[in-house]
Design a protein around this motif. Sequence first.
Motif, PDB file in Angstrom:
ATOM      1  N   PHE A  83     126.138 -60.188 -31.978  1.00 29.02           N
ATOM      2  CA  PHE A  83     125.538 -61.425 -32.465  1.00 29.02           C
ATOM      3  C   PHE A  83     126.561 -62.546 -32.342  1.00 29.02           C
ATOM      4  O   PHE A  83     127.681 -62.449 -32.842  1.00 29.02           O
ATOM      5  CB  PHE A  83     125.114 -61.268 -33.926  1.00 29.02           C
ATOM      6  CG  PHE A  83     124.571 -62.525 -34.541  1.00 29.02           C
ATOM      7  CD1 PHE A  83     123.383 -63.077 -34.105  1.00 29.02           C
ATOM      8  CD2 PHE A  83     125.278 -63.163 -35.553  1.00 29.02           C
ATOM      9  CE1 PHE A  83     122.884 -64.248 -34.667  1.00 29.02           C
ATOM     10  CE2 PHE A  83     124.797 -64.337 -36.130  1.00 29.02           C
ATOM     11  CZ  PHE A  83     123.586 -64.878 -35.683  1.00 29.02           C
ATOM     12  N   ILE A  84     126.174 -63.622 -31.654  1.00 29.51           N
ATOM     13  CA  ILE A  84     127.039 -64.779 -31.460  1.00 29.51           C
ATOM     14  C   ILE A  84     126.440 -65.931 -32.260  1.00 29.51           C
ATOM     15  O   ILE A  84     125.440 -66.532 -31.861  1.00 29.51           O
ATOM     16  CB  ILE A  84     127.120 -65.169 -29.964  1.00 29.51           C
ATOM     17  CG1 ILE A  84     127.531 -63.952 -29.114  1.00 29.51           C
ATOM     18  CG2 ILE A  84     128.084 -66.324 -29.764  1.00 29.51           C
ATOM     19  CD1 ILE A  84     127.399 -64.173 -27.621  1.00 29.51           C
ATOM     20  N   PRO A  85     127.023 -66.234 -33.432  1.00 31.57           N
ATOM     21  CA  PRO A  85     126.421 -67.252 -34.300  1.00 31.57           C
ATOM     22  C   PRO A  85     126.631 -68.668 -33.787  1.00 31.57           C
ATOM     23  O   PRO A  85     127.577 -68.947 -33.037  1.00 31.57           O
ATOM     24  CB  PRO A  85     127.155 -67.041 -35.628  1.00 31.57           C
ATOM     25  CG  PRO A  85     128.479 -66.479 -35.237  1.00 31.57           C
ATOM     26  CD  PRO A  85     128.235 -65.635 -34.013  1.00 31.57           C
ATOM     27  N   HIS A  86     125.722 -69.546 -34.213  1.00 34.55           N
ATOM     28  CA  HIS A  86     125.874 -70.975 -33.946  1.00 34.55           C
ATOM     29  C   HIS A  86     126.490 -71.614 -35.201  1.00 34.55           C
ATOM     30  O   HIS A  86     125.859 -71.636 -36.264  1.00 34.55           O
ATOM     31  CB  HIS A  86     124.526 -71.642 -33.657  1.00 34.55           C
ATOM     32  CG  HIS A  86     123.844 -71.117 -32.426  1.00 34.55           C
ATOM     33  ND1 HIS A  86     124.517 -70.786 -31.271  1.00 34.55           N
ATOM     34  CD2 HIS A  86     122.527 -70.860 -32.173  1.00 34.55           C
ATOM     35  CE1 HIS A  86     123.660 -70.371 -30.353  1.00 34.55           C
ATOM     36  NE2 HIS A  86     122.440 -70.393 -30.883  1.00 34.55           N
ATOM     37  N   ASN A  87     127.711 -72.077 -35.114  1.00 35.57           N
ATOM     38  CA  ASN A  87     128.339 -72.810 -36.212  1.00 35.57           C
ATOM     39  C   ASN A  87     128.355 -72.023 -37.522  1.00 35.57           C
ATOM     40  O   ASN A  87     128.000 -72.542 -38.587  1.00 35.57           O
ATOM     41  CB  ASN A  87     127.622 -74.145 -36.427  1.00 35.57           C
ATOM     42  CG  ASN A  87     127.652 -75.005 -35.167  1.00 35.57           C
ATOM     43  OD1 ASN A  87     128.664 -75.039 -34.457  1.00 35.57           O
ATOM     44  ND2 ASN A  87     126.550 -75.688 -34.896  1.00 35.57           N
ATOM     45  N   ASP A  88     128.760 -70.772 -37.465  1.00 35.72           N
ATOM     46  CA  ASP A  88     128.900 -69.947 -38.667  1.00 35.72           C
ATOM     47  C   ASP A  88     127.618 -69.887 -39.510  1.00 35.72           C
ATOM     48  O   ASP A  88     127.662 -69.844 -40.742  1.00 35.72           O
ATOM     49  CB  ASP A  88     130.042 -70.459 -39.551  1.00 35.72           C
ATOM     50  CG  ASP A  88     131.383 -70.360 -38.844  1.00 35.72           C
ATOM     51  OD1 ASP A  88     131.585 -69.368 -38.117  1.00 35.72           O
ATOM     52  OD2 ASP A  88     132.213 -71.263 -39.017  1.00 35.72           O
TER      53      ASP A  88
END
Length: 328
Positions: A83-88
Amino acid sequence: MKEVLIEVVKNVQKNQTIFIGYLSKEQARQLTFSDHFPPQEGRIGYQRPADMKRARAFAKYVSEKPTGFVTPILLNARDDCSFIPHNDSGYGRLQLPVKSCLSIIDGQHRVLGLMDSQYTNLPIPFMLFQNLDLDAEQELFITINREQKKVNMSHVWFNDRKNDELSQLVVKLESEIGSPWYQKVNLNGVRGAKRAVSLDSLRGSLIELFQSGEIKALSFNQKYEIATGYWKIVSEVWPDAWQVTKNSLIKKTMGTLALSKLGGFLVVECLNRKTKELDLVKLKNLLSRASHINWMSNGEFNGISGRKGADVVKNKLDEIIFSKVEAT
């Protein structure tokens, strides 16, 4: 190895990571599979093989019906996914290998129908578990299929009555003061309603009562008058059985179906071809030939139930009524 990136929302339930998002048809082809019988290497075969006719019917339904929406399928990622989050945040991208790595726990026919569909290119919504234990995956499948219940058909017919003449007739029979069925019909299938018969059951009985093409061709109001007249005479021929609220079979599903099967012939016999009204005197004379029948649960039809039971009762009434007619 090539990878697929899918926009998702991440959440956690009971310490289990869950992702929610959408698959395209192509992504579904690349990533999903059903762990169906017979088992294969690394699989346990807990699902039935898919029925492509059912899958295509679903896709056609979704494409043609304004209210045909695709509900989320349930998946389990059996391979590691990143999973690669957007802006935490909980929003981000899920990184998956391009291979069959997402097991369809619930919704295989929806997936197959939409993947194969010539009708629609709708995206496929999903809820995805990350590395759910295989025993837990199987148990979840079993629970979903064991516990799910069909919507009560009376509820369905009641809500869709604007598109169904028979349901409208039942509602009118139940709600009109003076109707023999006034406040005796459970219209929406709710439990504990203490009504003699359900909308679905009485609707099915009307199909039998209106079985003749001559009756089917009549207007709504004419059919209502025939139904009202017929059941009014029934209530007069067997008043005791009709009036009691317990231990009477006459207003149960078996009784209404049997009398409607009989009535399908009698209403044609008693119909005035000019006015399209029932000859109620003639009808009562015919039904009265069986007025001695005891409709109570301890009477002649004790232990008889269901559609087959309705045929038995209808044949018995035929024998009594029409044999006496011939004798006269």
